[in-house]
Motif scaffolding. Structure first.
Motif, short mmCIF file in Angstrom:
data_model
loop_
_atom_site.label_atom_id
_atom_site.label_comp_id
_atom_site.label_asym_id
_atom_site.label_seq_id
_atom_site.Cartn_x
_atom_site.Cartn_y
_atom_site.Cartn_z
N ALA A 106 -6.19 -6.86 4.86
CA ALA A 106 -4.82 -6.33 4.73
C ALA A 106 -3.90 -7.03 5.71
N GLY A 107 -4.39 -7.25 6.92
CA GLY A 107 -3.60 -8.00 7.91
C GLY A 107 -3.45 -9.46 7.54
N PHE A 108 -4.53 -10.06 7.03
CA PHE A 108 -4.46 -11.45 6.57
C PHE A 108 -3.35 -11.61 5.54
N SER A 109 -3.27 -10.65 4.62
CA SER A 109 -2.30 -10.73 3.53
C SER A 109 -0.94 -10.18 3.92
N ARG A 110 -0.82 -9.73 5.15
CA ARG A 110 0.43 -9.19 5.67
C ARG A 110 0.98 -8.06 4.79
N MET A 111 0.07 -7.16 4.44
CA MET A 111 0.47 -5.99 3.65
C MET A 111 1.55 -5.23 4.41
#
Length: 169
Positions: A106-111
């Motif tokens: 989720a952080g990788f994808s900048r949700m």
């Protein structure tokens, strides 16, 4: 619960039922157990989310270089979190093993952070509530507690298959 949500191996499947047992004997307040467990999940998950957000680029570069990660999978992950991030986080929170690591992608994808926080809370509440109540009501039945992971995994798998079939249609 904060530690578990940060990938430190302290399983909630042990912590929360034990806390439920302690509530049953009057040592702890069951409402505070569920509240603090859920807040602990939110804190740890948010920390892991930010780790994912800030290590994304070096991690992707490393994986592309040394593990031949195809960059299209990174784009696919970003697209999935853009379209279905709420469901991914909510259902991920009630899946053993997945629940601890889901904050990283989720952080990788900048949700969206507020959305991430909301669905982390909403997904953590039923998990913490059920584990605590199992300890509270069935704390002396060790064989049931040991099988609880399998029950939750089976239910989550069935729900996942349902949504997969619905998505394919």
């Amino acid at each position: 619960m904060t530690a578990e949500s940060m990938l430190i191996p302290i399983p909630s499947e042990i912590v929360m039922p034990l806390a439920g047992i302690l509530a049953k004997i009057g040592s702890l307040n069951i409402y505070l157990i569920i509240t603090f467990g859920t807040v602990g999940n939110l804190i740890g998950s948010t920390i892991l989310y930010f780790i994912g957000k800030y290590v994304r680029n070096p991690f992707v570069e490393f994986a592309v270089k040394y593990f031949r990660l195809n960059i299209k999978y990174v784009k696919l992950s970003d697209d999935l979190f853009d379209k279905h991030g709420s469901s991914i986080i909510f259902f991920g929170r009630i899946m053993p093993a997945i629940r601890s690591i889901i904050s990283l992608p989720a952080g990788f994808s900048r949700m969206n952070l507020p959305k991430f926080g909301l669905y982390t809370l909403l997904g953590s509440i039923p998990w913490n509530l059920s584990l605590t109540l199992i300890g509270f009501y069935l704390g002396t039945n060790k064989s049931f507690i040991l099988k609880f992971d399998y029950v939750i995994s089976a239910l989550t798998f069935i729900i996942g298959i349902y949504y997969l079939i619905k998505y394919i249609k």
